[in-house]
Design a protein around this motif. Sequence first.
Motif, PDB file in Angstrom:
ATOM      1  N   VAL A 134      27.287  41.947  47.208  1.00 35.55           N
ATOM      2  CA  VAL A 134      28.187  42.921  47.833  1.00 35.55           C
ATOM      3  C   VAL A 134      28.723  42.380  49.157  1.00 35.55           C
ATOM      4  CG1 VAL A 134      28.349  45.243  48.813  1.00 35.55           C
ATOM      5  CG2 VAL A 134      27.029  44.866  46.720  1.00 35.55           C
ATOM      6  N   GLY A 135      27.832  41.804  49.963  1.00 26.45           N
ATOM      7  CA  GLY A 135      28.250  41.272  51.258  1.00 26.45           C
ATOM      8  C   GLY A 135      29.249  40.142  51.128  1.00 26.45           C
ATOM      9  N   GLY A 136      29.040  39.278  50.139  1.00 22.21           N
ATOM     10  CA  GLY A 136      29.984  38.185  49.934  1.00 22.21           C
ATOM     11  C   GLY A 136      31.370  38.680  49.585  1.00 22.21           C
ATOM     12  N   LEU A 137      31.437  39.741  48.804  1.00 23.79           N
ATOM     13  CA  LEU A 137      32.738  40.281  48.403  1.00 23.79           C
ATOM     14  C   LEU A 137      33.452  40.971  49.560  1.00 23.79           C
ATOM     15  CD1 LEU A 137      31.819  41.723  44.874  1.00 23.79           C
ATOM     16  CD2 LEU A 137      33.183  39.689  45.375  1.00 23.79           C
ATOM     17  N   VAL A 138      32.728  41.819  50.301  1.00 21.84           N
ATOM     18  CA  VAL A 138      33.393  42.563  51.375  1.00 21.84           C
ATOM     19  C   VAL A 138      33.703  41.668  52.576  1.00 21.84           C
ATOM     20  CG1 VAL A 138      32.318  44.721  50.638  1.00 21.84           C
ATOM     21  CG2 VAL A 138      31.226  43.358  52.434  1.00 21.84           C
ATOM     22  N   ALA A 139      33.060  40.493  52.656  1.00 23.20           N
ATOM     23  CA  ALA A 139      33.314  39.589  53.780  1.00 23.20           C
ATOM     24  C   ALA A 139      34.538  38.715  53.572  1.00 23.20           C
ATOM     25  CB  ALA A 139      32.089  38.703  54.019  1.00 23.20           C
ATOM     26  N   LEU A 140      35.097  38.691  52.378  1.00 24.49           N
ATOM     27  CA  LEU A 140      36.220  37.803  52.074  1.00 24.49           C
ATOM     28  C   LEU A 140      37.405  37.946  53.035  1.00 24.49           C
ATOM     29  CD1 LEU A 140      36.255  37.870  48.158  1.00 24.49           C
ATOM     30  CD2 LEU A 140      35.567  35.983  49.667  1.00 24.49           C
ATOM     31  N   PRO A 141      37.783  39.168  53.454  1.00 20.11           N
ATOM     32  CA  PRO A 141      38.930  39.268  54.370  1.00 20.11           C
ATOM     33  C   PRO A 141      38.763  38.482  55.658  1.00 20.11           C
ATOM     34  CG  PRO A 141      38.438  41.417  53.431  1.00 20.11           C
ATOM     35  CD  PRO A 141      37.322  40.506  53.029  1.00 20.11           C
ATOM     36  N   PHE A 142      37.524  38.256  56.092  1.00 21.17           N
ATOM     37  CA  PHE A 142      37.311  37.562  57.359  1.00 21.17           C
ATOM     38  C   PHE A 142      37.582  36.066  57.268  1.00 21.17           C
ATOM     39  CE2 PHE A 142      35.007  41.497  57.834  1.00 21.17           C
ATOM     40  CZ  PHE A 142      35.330  41.871  59.132  1.00 21.17           C
ATOM     41  N   LEU A 143      37.744  35.544  56.066  1.00 20.84           N
ATOM     42  CA  LEU A 143      38.143  34.150  55.926  1.00 20.84           C
ATOM     43  C   LEU A 143      39.553  33.930  56.468  1.00 20.84           C
ATOM     44  CD1 LEU A 143      36.755  33.345  52.356  1.00 20.84           C
ATOM     45  CD2 LEU A 143      35.851  32.555  54.556  1.00 20.84           C
ATOM     46  N   ALA A 144      40.314  35.017  56.528  1.00 22.64           N
ATOM     47  CA  ALA A 144      41.688  34.928  57.049  1.00 22.64           C
ATOM     48  C   ALA A 144      41.778  35.382  58.501  1.00 22.64           C
ATOM     49  CB  ALA A 144      42.621  35.785  56.188  1.00 22.64           C
ATOM     50  N   ALA A 145      40.625  35.448  59.182  1.00 30.75           N
ATOM     51  CA  ALA A 145      40.612  35.969  60.550  1.00 30.75           C
ATOM     52  C   ALA A 145      41.434  35.124  61.512  1.00 30.75           C
ATOM     53  CB  ALA A 145      39.170  36.080  61.049  1.00 30.75           C
ATOM     54  N   LEU A 197      24.359  50.248  43.388  1.00 32.32           N
ATOM     55  CA  LEU A 197      24.817  50.061  44.762  1.00 32.32           C
ATOM     56  C   LEU A 197      26.294  49.709  44.880  1.00 32.32           C
ATOM     57  CD1 LEU A 197      21.792  47.922  46.020  1.00 32.32           C
ATOM     58  CD2 LEU A 197      22.190  50.351  46.438  1.00 32.32           C
ATOM     59  N   SER A 198      26.939  49.429  43.766  1.00 36.03           N
ATOM     60  CA  SER A 198      28.342  49.032  43.816  1.00 36.03           C
ATOM     61  C   SER A 198      29.098  49.621  42.636  1.00 36.03           C
ATOM     62  CB  SER A 198      28.465  47.497  43.795  1.00 36.03           C
ATOM     63  OG  SER A 198      28.219  46.983  42.494  1.00 36.03           O
ATOM     64  N   ARG A 199      30.396  49.333  42.609  1.00 35.71           N
ATOM     65  CA  ARG A 199      31.233  49.774  41.501  1.00 35.71           C
ATOM     66  C   ARG A 199      31.495  48.635  40.527  1.00 35.71           C
ATOM     67  NH1 ARG A 199      36.349  51.331  42.910  1.00 35.71           N
ATOM     68  NH2 ARG A 199      36.423  52.913  41.275  1.00 35.71           N
ATOM     69  N   LEU A 200      30.747  47.543  40.669  1.00 37.73           N
ATOM     70  CA  LEU A 200      30.905  46.414  39.760  1.00 37.73           C
ATOM     71  C   LEU A 200      30.462  46.812  38.352  1.00 37.73           C
ATOM     72  CD1 LEU A 200      29.520  43.541  42.027  1.00 37.73           C
ATOM     73  CD2 LEU A 200      31.914  44.173  41.623  1.00 37.73           C
ATOM     74  N   PRO A 201      31.155  46.343  37.325  1.00 37.34           N
ATOM     75  CA  PRO A 201      30.857  46.767  35.950  1.00 37.34           C
ATOM     76  C   PRO A 201      29.649  46.043  35.353  1.00 37.34           C
ATOM     77  CG  PRO A 201      32.677  45.234  35.930  1.00 37.34           C
ATOM     78  CD  PRO A 201      32.338  45.457  37.387  1.00 37.34           C
ATOM     79  N   TYR A 212      38.798  44.806  55.438  1.00 37.94           N
ATOM     80  CA  TYR A 212      37.346  44.896  55.253  1.00 37.94           C
ATOM     81  C   TYR A 212      36.928  46.315  54.891  1.00 37.94           C
ATOM     82  CZ  TYR A 212      32.495  45.555  56.739  1.00 37.94           C
ATOM     83  OH  TYR A 212      31.173  45.915  56.808  1.00 37.94           O
ATOM     84  N   LEU A 213      37.438  47.293  55.623  1.00 42.85           N
ATOM     85  CA  LEU A 213      37.100  48.688  55.329  1.00 42.85           C
ATOM     86  C   LEU A 213      37.518  49.060  53.908  1.00 42.85           C
ATOM     87  CD1 LEU A 213      38.088  50.486  58.663  1.00 42.85           C
ATOM     88  CD2 LEU A 213      35.800  49.865  57.879  1.00 42.85           C
ATOM     89  N   GLY A 214      38.703  48.613  53.523  1.00 48.07           N
ATOM     90  CA  GLY A 214      39.158  48.873  52.162  1.00 48.07           C
ATOM     91  C   GLY A 214      38.262  48.205  51.128  1.00 48.07           C
ATOM     92  N   SER A 215      37.810  46.990  51.437  1.00 50.10           N
ATOM     93  CA  SER A 215      36.920  46.277  50.513  1.00 50.10           C
ATOM     94  C   SER A 215      35.592  46.995  50.355  1.00 50.10           C
ATOM     95  CB  SER A 215      36.679  44.847  51.026  1.00 50.10           C
ATOM     96  OG  SER A 215      37.880  44.119  51.082  1.00 50.10           O
ATOM     97  N   VAL A 216      35.067  47.533  51.450  1.00 52.22           N
ATOM     98  CA  VAL A 216      33.798  48.263  51.391  1.00 52.22           C
ATOM     99  C   VAL A 216      33.913  49.455  50.446  1.00 52.22           C
ATOM    100  CG1 VAL A 216      32.202  49.707  52.716  1.00 52.22           C
ATOM    101  CG2 VAL A 216      32.981  47.531  53.661  1.00 52.22           C
ATOM    102  N   VAL A 217      35.018  50.184  50.561  1.00 61.86           N
ATOM    103  CA  VAL A 217      35.213  51.349  49.690  1.00 61.86           C
ATOM    104  C   VAL A 217      35.403  50.920  48.242  1.00 61.86           C
ATOM    105  CG1 VAL A 217      36.706  53.319  49.191  1.00 61.86           C
ATOM    106  CG2 VAL A 217      36.162  52.737  51.558  1.00 61.86           C
ATOM    107  N   LEU A 218      36.212  49.886  48.022  1.00 59.10           N
ATOM    108  CA  LEU A 218      36.479  49.421  46.663  1.00 59.10           C
ATOM    109  C   LEU A 218      35.232  48.883  45.979  1.00 59.10           C
ATOM    110  CD1 LEU A 218      39.923  47.623  47.084  1.00 59.10           C
ATOM    111  CD2 LEU A 218      39.484  49.755  45.865  1.00 59.10           C
ATOM    112  N   VAL A 219      34.414  48.163  46.721  1.00 59.00           N
ATOM    113  CA  VAL A 219      33.248  47.520  46.124  1.00 59.00           C
ATOM    114  C   VAL A 219      32.067  48.472  45.997  1.00 59.00           C
ATOM    115  CG1 VAL A 219      31.529  45.672  46.403  1.00 59.00           C
ATOM    116  CG2 VAL A 219      33.941  45.222  46.889  1.00 59.00           C
ATOM    117  N   THR A 220      31.853  49.326  47.004  1.00 57.42           N
ATOM    118  CA  THR A 220      30.646  50.157  47.014  1.00 57.42           C
ATOM    119  C   THR A 220      30.888  51.606  46.632  1.00 57.42           C
ATOM    120  OG1 THR A 220      30.829  50.749  49.365  1.00 57.42           O
ATOM    121  CG2 THR A 220      29.708  48.692  48.829  1.00 57.42           C
TER     122      THR A 220
END
Length: 267
Positions: free
Chosen positions: A42-53, A13-17, A65-73
């Motif tokens: 996966v959700g925890g990783l892609v949600a990180l940008p919102f800590l700086a909201a 489900l992700s690109r994690l090694p 966030y969109l970039g994180s979704v692509v990078l992670v998944t």
Amino acid sequence: MVLSAVRGALGFLSRLPVGHSEQAWEAFVGTPAAFPLAGYVVGGLVALPFLAASLLPAPVVAAAYLGSVVLVTGVNHADGLADLGDAAVVHGDPAERRDVMRDTTVGVGAVLALGTVLLALAFGALAAAGLPPLVAVALVLAAEVGAKLAMATLACVGRPSHEGFGSTVINGNSPRHLVGSLAVALPAAAVAVPATAVVVLTGPLLALGLSGWANRRLDGVGGDVFGAANELTRAVALHVGVAAWSLFGGVRSVPLVDWEVLAWTLW
């Protein structure tokens, strides 16, 4: 067994090694609950940008966030959505629709499906970025868990259309296995009631509808339907969460943080 299944789920489900061993794969396909469990990571990783909201403009956070979704998944699930979009616009029997899904040519149905879902996700992220940071993180996390719960639902109630990923995951599972998947998704649904609860429940509801459509149009569920369920649920669930929080968050929800009290405490 469960940890091995989660590693296998993350490997797919992700690109994690992680989770690329045969043992992890076999544990994953036999454990539907591994889908939503992986969704927490996966959700925890892609949600990180919102800590700086509260520090950055909403469009910047949404783009991150969109970039994180692509990078992670990656693009695996988006490819399934594209194939399903092409199949949806074909006039023919299920076999002809499945042939179109195997074709590497990108048609107008694929472009329309991908474009619509991407825009919906971007607007949902933009709206979430305007909420308190921890609320936004909770909604994004719940949307990802809900997206993976949609896939778990297909694994438990779907009927395979042909040999492939779909049949591998579906065979051996039954509706009773969905109970475990729902149970592990409960923490994500209980963070900020009722907003995250309806976000998580969007997954199985959408999966049931998609499964019915696939049975009629494709003669069952294949791997592309799993991918499409993930992408569709993420976008729809995020909008559902923002709407639920906007309508009921201040009245019936348990606030994650009382921002006024926190400000006075820090002062």
